[in-house]
Motif scaffolding. Structure first.
Motif, PDB file in Angstrom:
ATOM      1  N   ASN A 187      -6.291   9.633   8.320  1.00  0.00           N
ATOM      2  CA  ASN A 187      -5.245   9.078   8.226  1.00  0.00           C
ATOM      3  C   ASN A 187      -4.088  10.506   8.462  1.00  0.00           C
ATOM      4  O   ASN A 187      -3.295   9.794   9.381  1.00  0.00           O
ATOM      5  CB  ASN A 187      -4.670   9.044   6.731  1.00  0.00           C
ATOM      6  N   PHE A 195      -2.334   5.368   1.820  1.00  0.00           N
ATOM      7  CA  PHE A 195      -2.130   5.941   3.246  1.00  0.00           C
ATOM      8  C   PHE A 195      -3.437   4.437   3.166  1.00  0.00           C
ATOM      9  O   PHE A 195      -3.639   3.842   2.484  1.00  0.00           O
ATOM     10  CB  PHE A 195      -3.828   7.119   2.956  1.00  0.00           C
ATOM     11  N   TYR A 196      -4.170   4.317   4.765  1.00  0.00           N
ATOM     12  CA  TYR A 196      -4.924   3.216   4.625  1.00  0.00           C
ATOM     13  C   TYR A 196      -6.159   3.405   3.805  1.00  0.00           C
ATOM     14  O   TYR A 196      -7.274   4.175   4.532  1.00  0.00           O
ATOM     15  CB  TYR A 196      -4.708   3.137   6.051  1.00  0.00           C
ATOM     16  N   ARG A 226       6.019   5.863   5.492  1.00  0.00           N
ATOM     17  CA  ARG A 226       5.267   7.024   5.583  1.00  0.00           C
ATOM     18  C   ARG A 226       5.403   7.181   7.177  1.00  0.00           C
ATOM     19  O   ARG A 226       5.669   8.336   8.038  1.00  0.00           O
ATOM     20  CB  ARG A 226       4.257   6.815   5.284  1.00  0.00           C
ATOM     21  N   THR A 238       2.596   2.432   2.806  1.00  0.00           N
ATOM     22  CA  THR A 238       2.421   3.021   3.831  1.00  0.00           C
ATOM     23  C   THR A 238       3.622   3.323   4.650  1.00  0.00           C
ATOM     24  O   THR A 238       4.365   3.664   5.215  1.00  0.00           O
ATOM     25  CB  THR A 238       1.164   2.846   4.673  1.00  0.00           C
ATOM     26  N   ASP A 297       1.045  -0.886  -0.246  1.00  0.00           N
ATOM     27  CA  ASP A 297      -0.600   0.063  -0.135  1.00  0.00           C
ATOM     28  C   ASP A 297       0.281   1.557  -0.065  1.00  0.00           C
ATOM     29  O   ASP A 297       0.189   2.340   0.037  1.00  0.00           O
ATOM     30  CB  ASP A 297      -0.603   0.321   1.771  1.00  0.00           C
ATOM     31  N   ASN A 325      -8.439   2.143   4.088  1.00  0.00           N
ATOM     32  CA  ASN A 325     -10.607   1.890   4.570  1.00  0.00           C
ATOM     33  C   ASN A 325     -10.699   3.020   5.511  1.00  0.00           C
ATOM     34  O   ASN A 325     -11.756   3.418   6.179  1.00  0.00           O
ATOM     35  CB  ASN A 325      -9.888   0.210   5.676  1.00  0.00           C
ATOM     36  N   LEU A 326      -9.592   3.989   5.555  1.00  0.00           N
ATOM     37  CA  LEU A 326      -9.200   4.922   6.464  1.00  0.00           C
ATOM     38  C   LEU A 326      -9.886   6.349   5.836  1.00  0.00           C
ATOM     39  O   LEU A 326      -9.557   6.867   4.386  1.00  0.00           O
ATOM     40  CB  LEU A 326      -8.493   5.340   7.343  1.00  0.00           C
TER      41      LEU A 326
END
Ligand SMILES: Nc1ncnc2c1ncn2[C@@H]1O[C@H](COP(=O)(O)OP(=O)(O)OP(=O)(O)O)[C@@H](O)[C@H]1O
Ligand SMILES: [Mg+2]
Lengths: 335, 355
Positions: free
Chosen positions: B120, B111-112, A119, A116, A114, B114-115
């Protein structure tokens, strides 16, 4: 290639609670996820169905013998004689690994795919806060599921069958829940390891469930084959030989963590168990009760008996977690 | 290339706290920074200094080592050799302190899903230990800055690539960093959005005294926003300085003028005018540019440009020509970059960066 070494930054030690923030976020992700709901329903149903079929037998025992000791724990030990369903603790022993793998197989690799992870790691937290937080969150989710299942069974016993647990039984049950959490955390750590090593979540899930199938279905078969070759108990000529070969055979069986868990479960849940095998039917149960008149083990005696099992499970879990931890710390941030 | 020549002061005004810090505490400084992956050298003995309150651009072809350098600056990858200092600290030994003060936008930011965007950012705020009461206000502010306030409450699953990149910039700004490191910040952002983002970066430097390091392949944007530029090739810095400085270094030491004289448009490529232009001392080449109906005059050396212009104006007056345009063409980073990278390919690793 760890660069985030706490020892090098002593001034900030007290301030960093990064793992707690990670754990909180992951836990709230878990409990709102579809997999959590599905697992809760499956395990809940799996606990209720055998209980439903076994309840008649349990009730008859309870009415026959007014002061049947440990009737409450029988809820977890009995399997219905009418339908071929394993009893609760055997069932949990088989299904719990699924729970562990399900909450961890995508912990790290999904952060990678993803995008992420860079980050997340560029925020002021230590790199191990990520693994620690994710492991803690998985453990918490598992604890919630297991407590819910145990709660459902106990509630069923108390409300439908009118069996009130004695303090000793409560202690034993809690000890068994702790043992089960330990057993699941072994698989959680294994799932975490897979999520670190295998870059694709789908592959990690396949490998995890593959290993689980192997252990659950073929594990005992393979172990008994090995034991049959190395320790042919049937060919024992003398009594001493028989005893030593049996001991060897049992040791080989304990190479399988599932054996460790099942043996320990049997001892913790059943005060009359002083050895490995367990009664699984009402008839056996009554027989054992009679045999064991006046010589039931106290909780601490039982605990002493399973102490090596607990230590072994903790050691295995720690080994899996340490492997995941070290590999994650050495990995490049970029996939 | 151990030290950077005393270049002109930054075009931008600096805010007081930034200006107060002495030059020795540059927010980003590397000494012989090296990264090897096995035998492969990704970053090769890099000496780089980014000064307080400037926007520094990193250029270089794919695989030149820009991202690797950035990761070392953040302590996300351990250097194989050399040292880095970010906000005065060693990111390999004090990663937390560095990460608390440096905002980072990774190249493929995610980014996530689901959020929501706001959730986020809330997670980032928590990880940075932002006080709960100021978090919401701060999140609203950065979302406003990147122009994402309207979509902040939908799941980031549904975001376009450019929206994710905007959210990434908001995420990096959330902690109110002293130093901002952006890895290809504008690659997927629409043209108008880019102008807004570049304006935002300028205002952060101007009003907040932030120091910004960005990598990009979009040379026009880099030229328009960066005070200084570093050109990477194969892990080495082959060019460093302001765009005019780089032009002097790589532009063949030539300056370029655009000259248009009324009447020429009818007589394209008038030989008389050509001869006149070529007669000035310092003119290296004269070309007729049919598209703009003007002459392109290359002057070498570059500092002869003033003399040439003076001579031209005198000639125009003497002969009564109607000069309609006289313009000094700004060196384009595009040309500089091309020359630098091509030179690198020819010279191999022996290229020395002179200042
Ligand atoms: N983990 C790794 N193992 C081996 N080589 C790597 C690794 N990570 C990066 N590299 C190599 O290091 C070199 C520099 O990569 P880097 O990502 O820094 O380039 P870049 O300048 O950011 O390129 P781009 O413009 O494409 O983003 C590349 O050749 C890459 O293949
Ligand atoms: Mg890159």
């Amino acid at each position: 290639m760890t660069t985030d070494t706490r020892a090098l930054e002593p001034g900030l030690e007290g301030r960093s609670a990064g793992w707690r923030i990670v754990a909180r976020k992951e836990f709230s992700d878990h409990i709102s996820s579809a997999r959590f709901i599905v697992l809760l329903l499956v395990l809940g149903a799996a606990a209720i169905v055998p209980l439903y079929f076994a309840s008649d037998a349990i009730r008859s025992v309870a009415s026959q013998v007014t002061d049947t000791r440990n009737a409450f724990l029988a809820l977890f030990l009995f399997s219905p004689s009418s339908v071929p369903i394993p009893n609760v603790f055997n069932f949990v022993g088989i299904v719990a690994p699924l729970l562990g793998v399900a909450f961890a197989f995508d912990a790290i690799n999904s952060e990678r795919t993803d995008g992420t992870l860079p980050r997340l790691l560029s925020q002021p937290i230590y790199r191990d806060d990520v693994v620690n937080g994710k492991f803690t969150a998985g453990l918490a989710a598992i604890t919630v599921v297991l407590l819910a299942v145990v709660g459902v069974i106990s509630g069923f016993g108390i409300v439908r069958l009118g069996i009130i647990p004695s303090p000793d039984e409560v202690v034993r049950l809690l000890a068994w829940v702790v043992l089960t959490i330990l057993w699941v955390s072994l698989w959680l750590a294994f799932g975490l390891l897979l999520s670190v090593v295998i870059r694709r979540a789908a592959t990690a899930a396949l490998v995890g469930f593959g290993v689980w199938l192997l252990v659950a279905i073929f594990g005992q078969l393979i172990i008994s084959l090995i034991a049959g070759v190395l320790a042919p108990v049937a060919s024992a000529a003398t009594a001493e030989e028989f005893v030593s070969l049996s001991a060897l055979s049992a040791t080989i069986a304990r190479l399988l963590p599932l054996t460790l868990y099942q043996e320990a479960s049997a001892v913790l849940l059943n005060p009359s168990v002083t050895t490995v095998s367990t009664p699984t039917t009402v008839g056996q149960w009554q027989q054992w009760q009679q045999q064991a008149q006046g010589q039931l083990l106290s909780f601490d005696q039982s605990a002493l008996l399973v102490w090596p099992h607990l230590v072994s499970l903790v050691a295995l879990t720690a080994a899996c977690f340490a492997a995941a931890y070290i590999m994650f710390m050495r990995q490049e941030v970029r996939a | 290339m151990t030290d950077i020549a005393p270049a002109r002061p930054s075009r931008r005004r600096r805010s007081t706290p930034a200006a107060a810090s002495p030059a020795s505490t540059s927010p980003i400084r590397t000494r012989a920074l090296t990264k090897r992956y096995g035998d492969f050298v990704a970053v090769d003995v890099l000496d780089l200094e980014v000064r307080t309150g400037e926007i520094f651009g990193l250029l270089g072809q794919n695989g030149a080592g820009k991202t690797t350098t950035i990761l070392m600056l953040l302590g996300l990858t351990e250097p194989s050799g050399g040292t880095a200092r970010v906000v005065g600290l060693d990111p390999a030994r004090r990663p937390l302190e560095v990460k608390r003060r440096v905002g980072y936008l990774p190249d493929a930011v995610g980014f996530y899903g689901n959020l929501t965007g706001r959730e986020n950012l809330r997670y980032t705020a928590e990880l940075n230990g932002l006080a709960a009461d100021e978090t919401e206000e701060r999140i609203g502010h950065v979302l406003e800055q990147v122009g994402l306030a309207g979509r902040a409450d939908t799941a980031t699953d549904t975001y376009s690539r450019g929206m994710l990149q905007r959210l990434g910039i908001a995420d990096a700004l959330l902690k109110d960093p002293d130093v901002l490191i952006l890895d290809e910040p504008t690659t997927s952002i629409d043209p108008i959005g880019v102008v807004e983002i570049l304006d935002l970066l300028r205002s952060l430097v101007r009003d907040r005294g932030m120091t910004i390091l960005l990598s990009s392949h979009l040379l026009g944007q880099v030229q328009s926003v960066c005070d200084r530029v570093g050109i990477f090739a194969a892990g080495r810095l082959i060019g460093l300085g302001t765009v005019p400085e780089l032009a002097a270094q790589f532009g063949g030491a030539a300056a370029h003028l655009e000259v248009a004289i009324a009447g020429d448009a009818e007589v394209a490529d008038d030989p008389a005018t050509r001869a006149l232009l070529a007669s000035f001392d310092g003119v290296a080449a004269v070309d007729w540019n049919a598209a703009s109906s003007s002459w392109h005059v290359a002057v070498s050396p570059a500092d002869a440009s003033g003399r040439v212009r003076e001579a031209l104006l005198r000639a125009v007056l003497e002969r009564g020509l109607r000069l309609t345009s006289l313009r000094v063409l700004e060196a384009s980073l595009d040309d500089i970059y091309r020359t630098a990278v091509a030179g690198m390919a020819v010279a191999g690793t022996t290229t020395e960066v002179g200042q």
